[in-house]
Every structure is written in C-alpha cells, then in structure tokens.
Design a protein around this motif. Structure first.
Motif, short mmCIF file in Angstrom:
data_model
loop_
_atom_site.label_atom_id
_atom_site.label_comp_id
_atom_site.label_asym_id
_atom_site.label_seq_id
_atom_site.Cartn_x
_atom_site.Cartn_y
_atom_site.Cartn_z
N TYR A 40 4.74 20.80 -32.61
CA TYR A 40 5.92 20.78 -33.50
C TYR A 40 6.97 19.51 -33.64
N ASN A 41 7.59 19.47 -31.97
CA ASN A 41 8.06 17.58 -31.85
C ASN A 41 7.02 16.19 -32.67
N GLY A 42 5.73 16.16 -31.93
CA GLY A 42 4.60 15.21 -32.49
C GLY A 42 4.97 14.93 -33.90
N PRO A 46 16.71 18.95 -26.86
CA PRO A 46 17.13 20.94 -26.56
C PRO A 46 16.04 22.06 -26.97
N LEU A 47 15.08 22.00 -28.69
CA LEU A 47 14.57 22.76 -28.81
C LEU A 47 12.92 22.89 -27.48
N SER A 48 12.92 22.02 -26.77
CA SER A 48 11.20 21.83 -25.88
C SER A 48 11.73 23.10 -25.06
N VAL A 49 13.34 22.77 -24.71
CA VAL A 49 13.96 23.26 -23.12
C VAL A 49 13.64 24.60 -23.70
N GLY A 57 3.86 8.35 -27.05
CA GLY A 57 5.02 7.93 -25.96
C GLY A 57 7.01 8.84 -26.01
N THR A 58 6.37 9.76 -27.62
CA THR A 58 7.49 10.27 -27.15
C THR A 58 7.22 12.24 -26.64
N ILE A 59 6.13 12.23 -26.69
CA ILE A 59 5.88 13.45 -27.01
C ILE A 59 5.23 13.85 -24.94
N ILE A 60 4.49 12.96 -24.73
CA ILE A 60 4.11 12.91 -22.95
C ILE A 60 5.54 13.19 -22.51
N PRO A 61 6.33 12.02 -22.41
CA PRO A 61 7.60 12.02 -21.27
C PRO A 61 8.17 13.41 -21.53
N ALA A 62 8.55 13.99 -23.28
CA ALA A 62 9.56 14.65 -23.56
C ALA A 62 8.75 16.06 -23.30
N VAL A 63 7.67 16.58 -22.84
CA VAL A 63 7.00 17.55 -22.74
C VAL A 63 7.58 17.47 -21.38
N THR A 64 6.84 17.05 -20.38
CA THR A 64 7.08 16.93 -18.90
C THR A 64 8.16 17.20 -19.07
N ILE A 65 9.51 16.35 -18.88
CA ILE A 65 10.64 16.47 -18.63
C ILE A 65 11.19 17.89 -19.26
N SER A 66 10.97 18.24 -20.34
CA SER A 66 11.54 19.49 -20.79
C SER A 66 10.86 20.58 -20.30
#
Lengths: 275, 280
Positions: A201-203, A151-154, A78-87
């Motif tokens: 990394y985030n996962g 931040p890191l993803s972007v 639930g964190t990774i999918i939206p986080a990577v998408t919006i980043s």
C-alpha cells in the motif's frame, strides 16, 4: 463457495460499460506508443500501427529514464523498509504494553494522523528539509514519506498483532523468551501477510508520489519517475506517441508486479479499509 | 520500541502541523528570514475573492465526484462480488487504473483530449474535438471524470469486500419472501453496506482535498481559475508566488475542513471501529 443472488442485469451492464471506459484509454496508450508521429496523425487512433516502431521507447530511455527509475526504486525501498520496520516495532509495543498511558497516547497520535490531510503540512516540511540541508536530495523525499506512512501502517499492524492469542506469548514467556525473542519468533511470522500488505500500500503511494519530489527536489539528477513524466511531457508535448511511451514504460514495473502478485497487491491496496 | 516511529512522526508529521499554524502568522518568501506578521496573512486571504472561489471549486469537485463514484462503485462492487469465472477475469482489467500514477493519468488524458492532436481529431468526431480543458465548465467535468476513472476501481474493491461479508441467508430469506433482485439490492445490500459506504465516502471526501497532482498536471488550475482547488491554491501561493504565509493559511483551512468532514461522516455512521469490525 457461496452463491449470492444479486441484481444481475444492472450490475452486469454497468460492469461491461465500465470495462469499455477503462480499456479504451489504456488500449489507446499502448497502440499509440508504437506509432511514429506521422502514423499517429494519418491512421485511425484505434488501428494497430502500420509500421510498428520502438523509436519512442528509445527516445524515452535516452532521456535518462533509467536513472529516474533507479531514483524511484531507491526512494520507494528507502521509505518502505524503515517505515514498515518502525511501524511494526511500534505496533508490537502498543499491543504488548496495553494499559500504558504513554503508549495509548502515542497510538492516539498516530490515529489522529489518519484524519488529517498530511499534504497540507508540506510548507513546514519544506522549511524543515531546507534547515536540515537535505533540499534536493533523495533523502528529502524519503524522510517525510516514512512519517506519512506510519499512521495507517501502525493501525493495520496493531489490529493484526492483537489477533495473536495471548496464550502463545504467555507460554513463550514461561519458556524464558525475552520480548525481543517473542517479537522475532512469534509476532513477526504471524503478521507477515499484514507486513506485505502495508508495504504494498505504501510502496505504491511512494512510487507514484508527485508532490514531495516536486517540492523537495529540483535538479534532474534527483528526479523520480512521476516528476520525470511531467517534465518529459512538457518537453515533447507535441510528440504524443513518445509521451505515451513514457507513460507505458513507467507503469510497466507495477503492471509486472500486478501480474505476478495480483491478490496480494489488491489486498494491499485496501489495507485497513475493507478488513 | 515505539520511539523510532514516534520520533519520525513527531518530527515530520506533528511538528509541521504545528508549524503550519505558526507560519500562517508569519511572513516568509521561502528563502529568506521568517518574520512575524500578526493577522496580516489571515486578513489578506480571507478578504481575497479568490478564496470563496477556491472553496467552491473544491466542494464542487468533491461532491460531484462523490455523486458519480458512489453509485457506480456500489454497482460494480456488487457485480464483482459474484464468483463467476468471467467476473474474475473482468476484475483483473478493472483494477489497472489503480496502478497508474496521477501524473501518468493526467498526462494521458491531456493528450487524449487535445482538440487538435487528440482522439477527437483522429476519429473526426465533432463531439470529441471540443476544447475540453480550455472551457471552464468542461474542464471541471473532465476533472470529475478523470478522478472517477482513477478511483472507482479502488472503491469497487472496498464494496466488493463488503458485499462478500453479507450472509447468504439474508438473501435466501428475502427470496422466499418473494423479494426480487432490485428489492434485495435496496433492502439488503445497501443497508448492510452502511459502514462500508461511510468508510468509502470518508476516503473519497477527505481524499478529494488532496487531489493536487492530478489537477496540477491536467489543468494547472485552469482555464483561468476554473479548477483551482484549495490544494492547488496553496501550492501556487506558496511555491509560485513565494508567499508562504498566505499559503499556510490555506493549509490550515485544508486541515480544518478535512477534520470537520471526517468527524461529520463519523457522526453519521457511528464509530470508525464499527466499520473496521464489519469486514474483519
């Protein structure tokens, strides 16, 4: 392959010594987790169990760990999918809109997030989650985790999208592609390795996260694995083999992932640092 | 397209950052109303003798764990950059600590170091049966050891990547000039890794401000206050003593220390973009 001349013996002995330091506790965890309590006290700590038992693992499983496992999966996915998408969307916009002061400002804001220990903002996050009436839910962990991952993803993703040759965008535009089409058909396939890296990394960070679940949830139903480990250890502190079985069991999914995709996992871990 | 990310980051990143500053001037028990408190929190925290101690412990652990991790990671990273088969095999095992959560690592060491039920008691080795987590100096040493155990693999990985970027020709030229391996290590490897060292050190130093979970589970700040670092101090004031105002003061200090250290290290090494180009 290049063959470099190096400082061999010192590096070599450090290497083997380090192997021992890493392996001794790990070996001890696994061996002990298969002993019963009396064998744990009577046997040599490093000896293989005389009568191997799975009872410790059974106890851990009966202590609701499958539920905590599911919670951890939900929170991580639930964190990774939206986080990577919006980043990814943000990184695409920042690269394609170079020259826009607004986008440069947004990028600057994300970069600032890299220098600040975000855990220090936990008290206002707690206040925010209470006011949103999300306290003690998995969503309470997910939302700040997404923000902390941005931040890191972007940063990593903008570096990657920037490497896509401008001519490719140009020729697609001439062919009548929209920005959305270019994002889907050009930027996405070319940045896929970076997306995997960032997700890993985030996962791993979210999967192993402790502070947010500790502060933003309280009921056992919402417990994630690291928190469950800690409470289990509080309950069974004298039963060392059972505690160690819980450590093995919660680490197992990641170890399996490591065995399957070691290279990707390791490159994901140093996302943006060694590249 | 930047809006979803911007919205999330502003709401859960920027807003709380401003919020923590605001709350440092407020009185809040975590449940009831929030009241303005003026400078009261700052006054009470800054005059609290616990604060210099927490800052001291934070820096002690930061500096000592840096001093342990950097040389070891540098050596192991250089060692692993070689492409021999057996090193590849060793590398598989080296990185396993990276996979464990801090909670799992802390729980393991807590059990392992227990003077009555741990490894020392089992092996009957006197040296190992000390009360590792019950004596101040030892507890700090244990924290530094466990931190190193957890993070050396990560930094070795960074150094391994850095060393592989160094052109082979530099070593060949040095070898022709008669430089031995130790000489090459100090005259080529270390200077060439300058930006990698800065990157890795920044991550170690700023990261050490957030060693919350490891210390929380391992020692809970004890014995006494021996390992009560700032992050733990913030948690205990805020979520155990329900004094969110003073806890926010600590949080502001953490942010300031983190920023100052990041800027300082950046100064030392030129810009961060350089460190990113290095390994590109």
């Amino acid at each position: 392959m290049r063959k470099l001349v190096r400082l061999n013996w010192l590096g070599g002995s450090a290497g083997w010594l380090w192997l021992v330091i890493v392996m001794v506790p790990l070996y001890w965890i696994v061996v002990t987790s298969f002993k019963d309590q009396s064998a744990y006290f009577s046997q040599n700590p490093f000896a293989l169990p005389n009568a191997p038992t799975a009872a410790n693992y059974l106890l851990v499983i009966q202590s609701d760990f499958p539920r905590y496992f599911v919670n951890s999966v939900i929170v991580t996915a639930g964190t990774i999918i939206p986080a990577v998408t919006i980043s990814f969307l943000a990184a695409y916009a920042i690269v394609r809109g170079a020259g826009s002061r607004f986008l440069a400002g947004a990028n600057g804001l994300f970069l600032m997030g890299l220098a600040i220990p975000l855990q220090a903002t936990i008290i206002p996050v707690y206040l925010l989650i209470i006011r949103m009436r999300l306290y003690d839910s998995l969503l309470a962990i997910v939302l700040p985790s997404i923000a902390f991952a941005i931040p890191l993803s972007v940063l990593v993703l903008t570096n990657f999208i920037r490497d896509v040759p401008k001519e490719l965008f140009e020729s697609m535009r001439v062919d009548g592609a929209t920005e959305w089409g270019m994002l889907r058909k050009l930027a996405f396939p070319l940045t896929r390795p970076a997306l995997v890296t960032v997700a890993i990394y985030n996962g791993l960070g979210v999967w192993n996260g402790f502070l947010l679940p500790l502060i933003l949830t309280q009921s056992p139903e919402q417990r994630t694995l690291p928190l469950a480990l800690w409470t289990f250890q509080g309950q069974y502190s004298v039963n060392v083999p059972a505690v160690l079985a819980s450590v093995v069991l919660t680490t197992l999914p990641i170890v399996i992932l490591y065995a399957v995709g070691r290279r990707q996992l390791l490159s994901g871990l140093t996302a943006g640092f060694s590249r | 397209m930047v809006f979803p990310a911007l919205l999330m980051f502003v709401v859960f990143g920027v807003l709380p950052l401003i919020g923590v500053l605001v709350l440092s001037f407020a009185q809040w028990d975590g449940l009831g109303a929030i009241r303005p408190a003026g400078m009261a929190n700052w006054g009470s925290v800054l005059s609290d003798p616990g604060l210099p101690h927490a800052i001291w412990v934070t820096f002690e652990i930061m500096i000592l764990s840096w001093a342990v991790q950097t040389p070891v990671s540098l050596l192991i990273g250089t060692f692993l950059a070689g492409r021999q088969r057996y090193r590849g095999f060793l590398a598989v095992l080296y990185f396993v600590p990276l996979l464990l959560s801090s909670a799992a690592i802390a729980i393991t060491y807590k059990a392992l170091l227990d003077p009555n039920f741990g490894l020392g008691a089992g092996l009957k080795i006197g040296f190992l049966t000390q009360d590792w987590l019950g004596e101040s100096g030892l507890a700090v040493a244990v924290v530094i050891f466990v931190v190193s155990w957890q993070f050396i693999p990560f930094h070795s990985l960074i150094y391994q990547g850095g060393v592989r970027q160094i052109p082979t020709s530099m070593y060949e030229a040095a070898a022709i000039d008669g430089a031995g391996r130790i000489r090459q290590f100090f005259s080529i490897t270390v200077p060439q890794l300058k930006y990698t060292i800065i990157t890795s050190s920044t991550l170690m130093v700023v990261g050490s401000l957030t060693f919350f979970d490891l210390i929380f589970v391992l020692t809970a700040g004890g014995p006494g206050d021996a390992t009560r670092v700032l992050a733990l101090d913030m948690y205990k004031r805020g979520f155990q003593a329900n004094l969110m105002g003073p806890a926010s003061v600590i949080a502001v200090l953490l942010v300031l220390i983190g920023l100052a250290l990041a800027l300082l290290l950046r100064r030392l090494g030129g810009s961060t973009t350089a460190s990113q180009q290095e390994g590109a």
